[in-house]
Enzyme design. Structure first.
Site, PDB file in Angstrom:
ATOM      1  N   ASN A  74       0.862  -1.177   0.000  1.00 34.54           N
ATOM      2  CA  ASN A  74       0.000   0.000   0.000  1.00 34.54           C
ATOM      3  C   ASN A  74       0.903   1.233   0.000  1.00 34.54           C
ATOM      4  O   ASN A  74       1.528   1.546   1.013  1.00 34.54           O
ATOM      5  CB  ASN A  74      -0.899  -0.024   1.243  1.00 34.54           C
ATOM      6  CG  ASN A  74      -1.757   1.215   1.376  1.00 34.54           C
ATOM      7  OD1 ASN A  74      -1.786   2.061   0.479  1.00 34.54           O
ATOM      8  ND2 ASN A  74      -2.447   1.340   2.502  1.00 34.54           N
ATOM      9  N   TRP A  75       0.969   1.897  -1.142  1.00 38.31           N
ATOM     10  CA  TRP A  75       1.897   3.034  -1.267  1.00 38.31           C
ATOM     11  C   TRP A  75       1.334   4.307  -0.646  1.00 38.31           C
ATOM     12  O   TRP A  75       2.016   5.343  -0.633  1.00 38.31           O
ATOM     13  CB  TRP A  75       2.254   3.266  -2.743  1.00 38.31           C
ATOM     14  CG  TRP A  75       3.028   2.145  -3.375  1.00 38.31           C
ATOM     15  CD1 TRP A  75       3.421   0.968  -2.767  1.00 38.31           C
ATOM     16  CD2 TRP A  75       3.517   2.062  -4.717  1.00 38.31           C
ATOM     17  NE1 TRP A  75       4.117   0.177  -3.658  1.00 38.31           N
ATOM     18  CE2 TRP A  75       4.194   0.823  -4.868  1.00 38.31           C
ATOM     19  CE3 TRP A  75       3.453   2.910  -5.827  1.00 38.31           C
ATOM     20  CZ2 TRP A  75       4.790   0.433  -6.070  1.00 38.31           C
ATOM     21  CZ3 TRP A  75       4.052   2.516  -7.023  1.00 38.31           C
ATOM     22  CH2 TRP A  75       4.713   1.291  -7.133  1.00 38.31           C
ATOM     23  N   LYS A  76       0.109   4.259  -0.183  1.00 40.42           N
ATOM     24  CA  LYS A  76      -0.521   5.419   0.474  1.00 40.42           C
ATOM     25  C   LYS A  76      -0.306   6.691  -0.369  1.00 40.42           C
ATOM     26  O   LYS A  76      -0.296   6.621  -1.581  1.00 40.42           O
ATOM     27  CB  LYS A  76      -0.006   5.552   1.905  1.00 40.42           C
ATOM     28  CG  LYS A  76      -0.206   4.250   2.706  1.00 40.42           C
ATOM     29  CD  LYS A  76       0.010   4.397   4.188  1.00 40.42           C
ATOM     30  CE  LYS A  76      -0.242   3.048   4.874  1.00 40.42           C
ATOM     31  NZ  LYS A  76      -0.042   3.096   6.306  1.00 40.42           N
TER      32      LYS A  76
ATOM     33  N   HIS B 268      -9.554   0.904   4.814  1.00 43.96           N
ATOM     34  CA  HIS B 268      -8.286   1.098   5.529  1.00 43.96           C
ATOM     35  C   HIS B 268      -8.510   1.985   6.760  1.00 43.96           C
ATOM     36  O   HIS B 268      -9.303   2.927   6.714  1.00 43.96           O
ATOM     37  CB  HIS B 268      -7.252   1.734   4.591  1.00 43.96           C
ATOM     38  CG  HIS B 268      -5.877   1.662   5.162  1.00 43.96           C
ATOM     39  ND1 HIS B 268      -5.430   2.573   6.090  1.00 43.96           N
ATOM     40  CD2 HIS B 268      -4.877   0.776   4.988  1.00 43.96           C
ATOM     41  CE1 HIS B 268      -4.192   2.244   6.445  1.00 43.96           C
ATOM     42  NE2 HIS B 268      -3.833   1.159   5.783  1.00 43.96           N
TER      43      HIS B 268
ATOM     44  N   GLU C  84      -6.882   4.322   7.957  1.00 46.82           N
ATOM     45  CA  GLU C  84      -6.674   5.762   7.725  1.00 46.82           C
ATOM     46  C   GLU C  84      -7.913   6.401   7.120  1.00 46.82           C
ATOM     47  O   GLU C  84      -8.218   7.555   7.394  1.00 46.82           O
ATOM     48  CB  GLU C  84      -5.426   5.975   6.848  1.00 46.82           C
ATOM     49  CG  GLU C  84      -4.154   5.726   7.657  1.00 46.82           C
ATOM     50  CD  GLU C  84      -2.994   5.158   6.876  1.00 46.82           C
ATOM     51  OE1 GLU C  84      -2.990   5.235   5.635  1.00 46.82           O
ATOM     52  OE2 GLU C  84      -2.070   4.611   7.515  1.00 46.82           O
TER      53      GLU C  84
ATOM     54  N   GLU D 200      -5.262  -5.151  10.352  1.00 45.54           N
ATOM     55  CA  GLU D 200      -4.225  -4.161  10.615  1.00 45.54           C
ATOM     56  C   GLU D 200      -4.525  -3.459  11.931  1.00 45.54           C
ATOM     57  O   GLU D 200      -5.318  -2.503  11.959  1.00 45.54           O
ATOM     58  CB  GLU D 200      -4.190  -3.122   9.484  1.00 45.54           C
ATOM     59  CG  GLU D 200      -3.932  -3.713   8.118  1.00 45.54           C
ATOM     60  CD  GLU D 200      -3.400  -2.658   7.148  1.00 45.54           C
ATOM     61  OE1 GLU D 200      -2.249  -2.808   6.718  1.00 45.54           O
ATOM     62  OE2 GLU D 200      -4.100  -1.690   6.853  1.00 45.54           O
TER      63      GLU D 200
ATOM     64  N   GLY E 129       2.634   2.067  10.929  1.00 47.26           N
ATOM     65  CA  GLY E 129       3.581   3.173  10.819  1.00 47.26           C
ATOM     66  C   GLY E 129       4.278   3.506  12.129  1.00 47.26           C
ATOM     67  O   GLY E 129       4.928   4.543  12.244  1.00 47.26           O
TER      68      GLY E 129
ATOM     69  N   SER F 187       3.592  -2.324  10.278  1.00 39.84           N
ATOM     70  CA  SER F 187       5.042  -2.394  10.470  1.00 39.84           C
ATOM     71  C   SER F 187       5.647  -3.739  10.044  1.00 39.84           C
ATOM     72  O   SER F 187       6.547  -4.258  10.711  1.00 39.84           O
ATOM     73  CB  SER F 187       5.406  -2.065  11.922  1.00 39.84           C
ATOM     74  OG  SER F 187       4.979  -0.747  12.245  1.00 39.84           O
TER      75      SER F 187
ATOM     76  N   GLY G 251       2.943  -1.189   4.299  1.00 40.41           N
ATOM     77  CA  GLY G 251       2.964   0.240   4.007  1.00 40.41           C
ATOM     78  C   GLY G 251       4.385   0.703   3.737  1.00 40.41           C
ATOM     79  O   GLY G 251       4.914   0.535   2.634  1.00 40.41           O
ATOM     80  N   GLY G 252       5.015   1.268   4.753  1.00 36.62           N
ATOM     81  CA  GLY G 252       6.342   1.882   4.617  1.00 36.62           C
ATOM     82  C   GLY G 252       7.363   1.030   3.873  1.00 36.62           C
ATOM     83  O   GLY G 252       8.063   1.533   2.978  1.00 36.62           O
TER      84      GLY G 252
HETATM   85  P1  13P Z   1       3.079   0.246   7.719  1.00 37.38           P
HETATM   86  O1  13P Z   1       3.608  -1.014   7.085  1.00 37.38           O
HETATM   87  O2  13P Z   1       3.793   1.484   7.256  1.00 37.38           O
HETATM   88  O3  13P Z   1       2.963   0.124   9.196  1.00 37.38           O
HETATM   89  O4  13P Z   1       1.573   0.427   7.160  1.00 37.38           O
HETATM   90  C1  13P Z   1       0.693  -0.625   7.203  1.00 37.38           C
HETATM   91  C2  13P Z   1      -0.508  -0.282   6.421  1.00 37.38           C
HETATM   92  O5  13P Z   1      -1.281   0.577   6.811  1.00 37.38           O
HETATM   93  C3  13P Z   1      -0.732  -0.979   5.152  1.00 37.38           C
HETATM   94  O6  13P Z   1      -1.999  -0.743   4.666  1.00 37.38           O
END
Ligand code: 13P
Length: 250
Positions: free
Chosen positions: A9-11, A95, A97, A167, A173, A213, A234-235
């Site tokens: 997920n590149w957000k 998600h 977020e 998640e 994050g 993470s 994510g990251g």
């Molecule tokens: P991180 O891997 O940066 O913690 O993010 C997880 C995430 O929200 C994937 O959708």
């Protein structure tokens, strides 16, 4: 046997050029991996350029969200049909977020999932508790509400095109991954919810990814848990080196 899925997920990161650079580096690193379903979810504006780059590869494309209407006077929205048109096979829905910052509820998640499934997309359906909910020992209650609400009115046949992503919000994050045991406990519970809502076969077949993470250093431990079928990253998906190391965990 449930085929593992590793999704990035590149957000809200990467211009078209940066997205093309990342995907061009990633393709050769993962091209011989046929054991894992690999998905990347760039921002909407980079979908087309990433699609062109992955055309002959084993990487699939996802949108990060969609609206429930196909078209109309809905300024700023993107429909499942348009995601398909841009080359997506998958879409992330619900998600944390989006739940946290954009007012997403179990009801809107449900409407979006139904629209995406109807259009023929595979849904990455995200759920997870906040830190306050975990500390108040409400994790199972929250997961129950999210799973039951999100899947309301979705048929057993449609469920085949849903992948659940657990998640925990406190692990996103933050660098603070759930332990393998905490993740497994939640995944087993989610699987039991699906079994209860549908049947044993549906529960056995649904793929449940862990997110929060995930890094090359912790993917193996997570993947050895019986109910963890992959990861939503994510990251660590923003660099070809770390994402390919996660994809090639085996
Ligand atoms: P991180 O891997 O940066 O913690 O993010 C997880 C995430 O929200 C994937 O959708």
């Amino acid at each position: 046997m449930r085929k593992p899925v590793i999704a990035g997920n590149w957000k809200l990161f990467k211009t078209n050029k940066e997205a093309a650079d990342l995907i061009t580096r990633l393709i050769p690193e993962v091209k011989s991996n046929r054991n894992v379903d690999i998905v990347v979810a760039p921002v909407f504006t980079a979908l087309t350029s990433v699609k062109q780059a992955i055309a002959a590869s084993n990487i699939m494309l996802a949108g990060q969200d969609c609206f429930w209407e196909e078209e109309g006077a809905f300024t700023g929205e993107v429909s499942p049909k348009l995601l398909l048109d841009a080359g997506c096979s998958h879409v992330i829905i619900g998600h944390s977020e989006r739940r946290q910052y954009f007012g997403e509820t179990d009801e809107t998640v449900n409407k979006k999932m139904k629209a995406a499934l109807k259009a023929g997309l595979t849904v990455l359906f995200c759920i997870g508790e906040t830190l306050a909910q975990r500390e108040a020992e409400k994790t199972f209650e929250v997961l129950n509400r999210q799973v039951t609400g999100g899947l309301s009115g979705i048929t057993k046949e449609q469920l085949k095109n849903i992948i659940i992503a657990y998640e925990p919000v406190w692990a996103i994050g933050t660098g603070k991954t759930a332990t393998d045991e905490q993740a497994q406990e939640a995944h087993a519970f989610i699987r039991s919810l699906v079994t209860g809502l549908y049947n044993q076969t549906a529960g056995n077949k649904i793929r449940i990814l862990y997110g929060g993470s995930v890094k090359p250093e912790n993917i193996k431990g997570l993947m050895t848990q019986p109910d963890i079928d992959g990861a939503l990253v994510g990251g660590a998906s923003l660099k070809a080196e770390s994402f390919s190391a996660i994809v090639n965990f085996g």
